[in-house]
Design a protein around this motif. Structure first.
Motif, PDB file in Angstrom:
ATOM      1  N   TYR A 280      -7.464  25.067  46.872  1.00 34.00           N
ATOM      2  CA  TYR A 280      -8.009  24.483  45.645  1.00 34.00           C
ATOM      3  C   TYR A 280      -7.406  25.090  44.385  1.00 34.00           C
ATOM      4  O   TYR A 280      -7.780  24.709  43.280  1.00 34.00           O
ATOM      5  CB  TYR A 280      -9.539  24.634  45.620  1.00 34.00           C
TER       6      TYR A 280
ATOM      7  N   GLY B 154     -19.404  21.050  53.764  1.00 32.62           N
ATOM      8  CA  GLY B 154     -17.975  21.196  53.441  1.00 32.62           C
ATOM      9  C   GLY B 154     -17.617  20.177  52.379  1.00 32.62           C
ATOM     10  O   GLY B 154     -16.672  19.407  52.507  1.00 32.62           O
TER      11      GLY B 154
ATOM     12  N   ASP C 166     -20.217  24.384  50.440  1.00 36.58           N
ATOM     13  CA  ASP C 166     -18.827  24.651  50.804  1.00 36.58           C
ATOM     14  C   ASP C 166     -18.616  26.160  50.733  1.00 36.58           C
ATOM     15  O   ASP C 166     -19.261  26.839  49.935  1.00 36.58           O
ATOM     16  CB  ASP C 166     -17.868  23.927  49.838  1.00 36.58           C
ATOM     17  N   GLY C 167     -17.700  26.643  51.554  1.00 36.57           N
ATOM     18  CA  GLY C 167     -17.407  28.067  51.558  1.00 36.57           C
ATOM     19  C   GLY C 167     -16.488  28.493  50.424  1.00 36.57           C
ATOM     20  O   GLY C 167     -16.402  29.681  50.106  1.00 36.57           O
TER      21      GLY C 167
ATOM     22  N   ASP D 203     -22.019  28.931  54.111  1.00 40.92           N
ATOM     23  CA  ASP D 203     -21.248  28.752  55.334  1.00 40.92           C
ATOM     24  C   ASP D 203     -21.821  27.612  56.178  1.00 40.92           C
ATOM     25  O   ASP D 203     -23.015  27.620  56.505  1.00 40.92           O
ATOM     26  CB  ASP D 203     -21.284  30.064  56.127  1.00 40.92           C
ATOM     27  N   ALA D 204     -20.973  26.675  56.548  1.00 43.52           N
ATOM     28  CA  ALA D 204     -21.395  25.538  57.378  1.00 43.52           C
ATOM     29  C   ALA D 204     -21.842  25.981  58.765  1.00 43.52           C
ATOM     30  O   ALA D 204     -22.472  25.204  59.486  1.00 43.52           O
ATOM     31  CB  ALA D 204     -20.247  24.543  57.506  1.00 43.52           C
TER      32      ALA D 204
ATOM     33  N   SER E  53     -17.229  15.086  55.825  1.00 42.41           N
ATOM     34  CA  SER E  53     -15.986  14.391  55.517  1.00 42.41           C
ATOM     35  C   SER E  53     -14.849  15.399  55.673  1.00 42.41           C
ATOM     36  O   SER E  53     -14.533  16.143  54.749  1.00 42.41           O
ATOM     37  CB  SER E  53     -16.050  13.855  54.081  1.00 42.41           C
TER      38      SER E  53
HETATM   39  N1  SAH Z   1     -15.530  17.038  52.235  1.00 36.19           N
HETATM   40  C1  SAH Z   1     -14.498  17.301  51.260  1.00 36.19           C
HETATM   41  C2  SAH Z   1     -13.550  18.432  51.658  1.00 36.19           C
HETATM   42  C3  SAH Z   1     -12.851  18.297  52.995  1.00 36.19           C
HETATM   43  S1  SAH Z   1     -11.732  19.646  53.345  1.00 36.19           S
HETATM   44  C4  SAH Z   1     -13.757  16.030  50.979  1.00 36.19           C
HETATM   45  O1  SAH Z   1     -13.939  15.029  51.677  1.00 36.19           O
HETATM   46  O2  SAH Z   1     -12.955  16.027  50.035  1.00 36.19           O
HETATM   47  C5  SAH Z   1     -12.769  20.760  54.269  1.00 36.19           C
HETATM   48  C6  SAH Z   1     -13.692  21.560  53.389  1.00 36.19           C
HETATM   49  O3  SAH Z   1     -14.488  22.400  54.214  1.00 36.19           O
HETATM   50  C7  SAH Z   1     -12.998  22.515  52.415  1.00 36.19           C
HETATM   51  O4  SAH Z   1     -13.531  22.304  51.137  1.00 36.19           O
HETATM   52  C8  SAH Z   1     -13.320  23.918  52.917  1.00 36.19           C
HETATM   53  O5  SAH Z   1     -13.461  24.862  51.872  1.00 36.19           O
HETATM   54  C9  SAH Z   1     -14.630  23.685  53.637  1.00 36.19           C
HETATM   55  N2  SAH Z   1     -14.915  24.616  54.721  1.00 36.19           N
HETATM   56  C10 SAH Z   1     -14.119  25.023  55.730  1.00 36.19           C
HETATM   57  N3  SAH Z   1     -14.772  25.851  56.568  1.00 36.19           N
HETATM   58  C11 SAH Z   1     -16.035  25.959  56.079  1.00 36.19           C
HETATM   59  C12 SAH Z   1     -17.210  26.672  56.497  1.00 36.19           C
HETATM   60  N4  SAH Z   1     -17.230  27.439  57.606  1.00 36.19           N
HETATM   61  N5  SAH Z   1     -18.316  26.565  55.721  1.00 36.19           N
HETATM   62  C13 SAH Z   1     -18.334  25.803  54.595  1.00 36.19           C
HETATM   63  N6  SAH Z   1     -17.256  25.112  54.169  1.00 36.19           N
HETATM   64  C14 SAH Z   1     -16.131  25.187  54.896  1.00 36.19           C
END
Ligand code: SAH
Length: 198
Positions: free
Chosen positions: A13, A46, A67-68, A93-94, A110
């Motif tokens: 990002y 996420g 989102d992380g 954290d997801a 997504s």
């Molecule tokens: N949903 C968004 C981003 C997709 S990319 C869209 O459609 O545009 C995947 C996203 O998941 C990224 O923003 C990344 O930072 C996040 N991500 C990855 N692992 C994660 C976790 N363990 N917990 C939370 N977010 C996470």
């Protein structure tokens, strides 16, 4: 946070928009909303910079996006403010959605599930199970195995989705879908899976 390293996501990002940042919501989620398939309180897992979450919030849903990557969440919050849309965005954290201590009606994913390795897939399924009430629904958009091998996330087969979530969910629908990208090819073949919490 459960020891997950978000450094590479922060980096994604930090410069030019990453391939999944298309400057608006994924059309598959817009279509679900138009079809009345999004219900109640929504968790966007996420959520990145929040376009899908903001779309659903603008349609009247209570929405929490997690989102992380702190930089993505900061951007999502700024967009919400600029657009005058009420939505909550959290760095979280997801893999620990039970920590939110709330049961949502709907969850959307997504482009997150397809980034996890096998061990994390299982943890993720448990985590999502802890954030949805019985009868709650997860709508999952992931690169499918119909997309040719190449750069980007893992390609996911239908049976892998079914198996990963089978302890707490049933796969109630799956359809061929498209994941829009801001790269030359424009999009990838995807699954849009609907999983219902038992
Ligand atoms: N949903 C968004 C981003 C997709 S990319 C869209 O459609 O545009 C995947 C996203 O998941 C990224 O923003 C990344 O930072 C996040 N991500 C990855 N692992 C994660 C976790 N363990 N917990 C939370 N977010 C996470």
């Amino acid at each position: 946070m459960s020891g997950f390293d978000f450094g590479s996501w922060e980096q994604a990002y930090g410069g030019e928009p990453p391939p999944w940042e298309i400057g608006g919501p994924q059309p598959e989620f817009r279509r679900l909303a138009d079809e009345g398939e999004i219900r109640g309180e929504v968790l966007d897992i996420g959520c990145g910079t929040g376009e899908n979450a903001l779309l659903l919030a603008s349609r009247g849903h209570l929405v929490v996006g997690v989102d992380g990557a702190a930089s993505a969440i900061a951007r999502a919050k700024a967009k919400a403010e600029e657009r005058g849309i009420a939505a909550t965005f959290l760095v979280h954290d997801a893999l620990d959605l039970g920590g939110l201590r709330h049961r949502f009606t709907t969850a959307i994913d997504s482009g997150l599930f397809h980034v996890f390795d096998d061990a994390r897939r299982k943890r993720y399924a448990e985590s999502v199970g802890a954030a949805l009430g019985s009868g709650g629904v997860l709508h999952l958009l992931a690169f499918s195995d119909a997309e040719p091998p190449g750069p980007g996330p893992r390609r996911v087969a239908e049976w892998e989705i079914r198996m990963t979530f089978r302890e707490q969910f049933v796969l109630t629908r799956i359809r061929e879908a498209t994941f829009q990208l801001n790269v030359e090819s424009g999009s990838a073949r995807a699954w849009l899976a609907t999983l219902t919490r038992l």
